[in-house]
Design an enzyme around this catalytic site. Sequence first.
Site, PDB file in Angstrom:
ATOM      1  N   SER A  93       0.873  -1.532   0.117  1.00  0.00           N
ATOM      2  CA  SER A  93      -0.133   0.324   0.092  1.00  0.00           C
ATOM      3  C   SER A  93       0.643   0.927  -0.033  1.00  0.00           C
ATOM      4  O   SER A  93       0.245   1.999  -0.696  1.00  0.00           O
ATOM      5  CB  SER A  93      -0.794  -0.438   1.546  1.00  0.00           C
ATOM      6  OG  SER A  93      -0.464  -0.014   2.461  1.00  0.00           O
ATOM      7  N   ASP A 103       7.009   2.587   5.781  1.00  0.00           N
ATOM      8  CA  ASP A 103       7.086   2.205   4.843  1.00  0.00           C
ATOM      9  C   ASP A 103       7.062   2.934   3.677  1.00  0.00           C
ATOM     10  O   ASP A 103       7.613   2.722   2.805  1.00  0.00           O
ATOM     11  CB  ASP A 103       5.916   1.177   4.653  1.00  0.00           C
ATOM     12  CG  ASP A 103       5.633  -0.536   6.031  1.00  0.00           C
ATOM     13  OD1 ASP A 103       6.208  -0.158   6.047  1.00  0.00           O
ATOM     14  OD2 ASP A 103       4.838  -0.787   5.306  1.00  0.00           O
TER      15      ASP A 103
END
Length: 397
Positions: A147, A205
């Site tokens: 994502s 991330d």
Amino acid sequence: MWERSLVLSAPGKVILHGEHAVVHGKVALAVALDLRTFLRLRPSGEGRVCVRLPGVGVVRSWDTPRLQALRRGFAADFDESKSPSVEQLDTLKEFAGIAAGASAPESLATLAFLYMCLAISAKYGDVPSVDILVWSELPTGAGLGSSAAFAVCLAAALLTACGAISCPLKEGESTARWTEEELTLINSWAFQGERVIHGNPSGVDNAVGTWGGALRYQSGKITPLKRVPTLRILLTNTKVPRSTKVLVAGVKEKILKFPAIMNPVLDSIDAISQECQSVLEAMPANPSPEYYPVLEELFDINQHHLNVIGVGHPSLDRLCRVTASHGLHSKLTGAGGGGCGITLLRPDTSPLAVEAAKRDLCACGFECWETNIGAPGVTLHSSSSLNAEVLHALSKS
């Protein structure tokens, strides 16, 4: 104003060391994984913004005047330093016909796209009529930052399309990257996309997806490592589903029950992360083979620790046994309890050993990739720099 077709990509991520311990204030090392998400951005003459995500079955398009009218409804509220509000997201869900409690990847990806498109155009001028196609080498829901790679690609594409950042790819170049200042802006908007998808992410991330290489994370502070080597690994997905929330809660319970036993284990995991950081930072200046046995030992020790704190799984034990039978060293990466494992490959590991290990892992029902860690962050590509599989995936109109 931007008016040509572009292709860009961002890497996934793996946690090298420090998973779970990081929740309790210890150091974690996250590294960019050279399985990438690719985005093709094309100008569209139809007065529409179109997004296609074949991996999650999304094909959506909206008239630009409708998007502009929607944006004017709450333009003043968009700010990359604040979390998207519940009201904003509810309005967007209603606009896109997404059910109130929807949590499927296709719903969250559509919502993140709409939010970023409106927020970026509110701040930097209208996103022009564009056609966006996203294709990924990363499996979703495997803890590999899929994502965030999507959010980083979207942020870079939309910021480029509305002229907020440059287009650094020159004629004749195969790849190009943005300036540090532009990367910081890409990262801040990618974090907003991650907030739409995950609610309260750490920011690790998207930082890995933006800068690549490796970074150190501790108590909310993210520090990119200056120079790191590219290391070859096998990445194995056991395909065993797990709940990160349940695993994190289980570790906390163990620490509360046996603090005198568990706290030293967390301290030891912290020491492994720091030792590994020292090795990685020493390797580029002195690429000696003697570093690899150290990295392998750190993998072995940490894997035992992760079993001790209760996040192992029979599938991961099996993965470690299979690779050990070929002289290779593995550990889980991410939440554990199934999910993925990484296996270090030395430069002198024979291709035959790698192929035999891959064959045995696939025979267990696992999925396996040979790839690199320490890969570059978000990158612009010329067509000539892309492999046939990526070109084929992005050529679908």
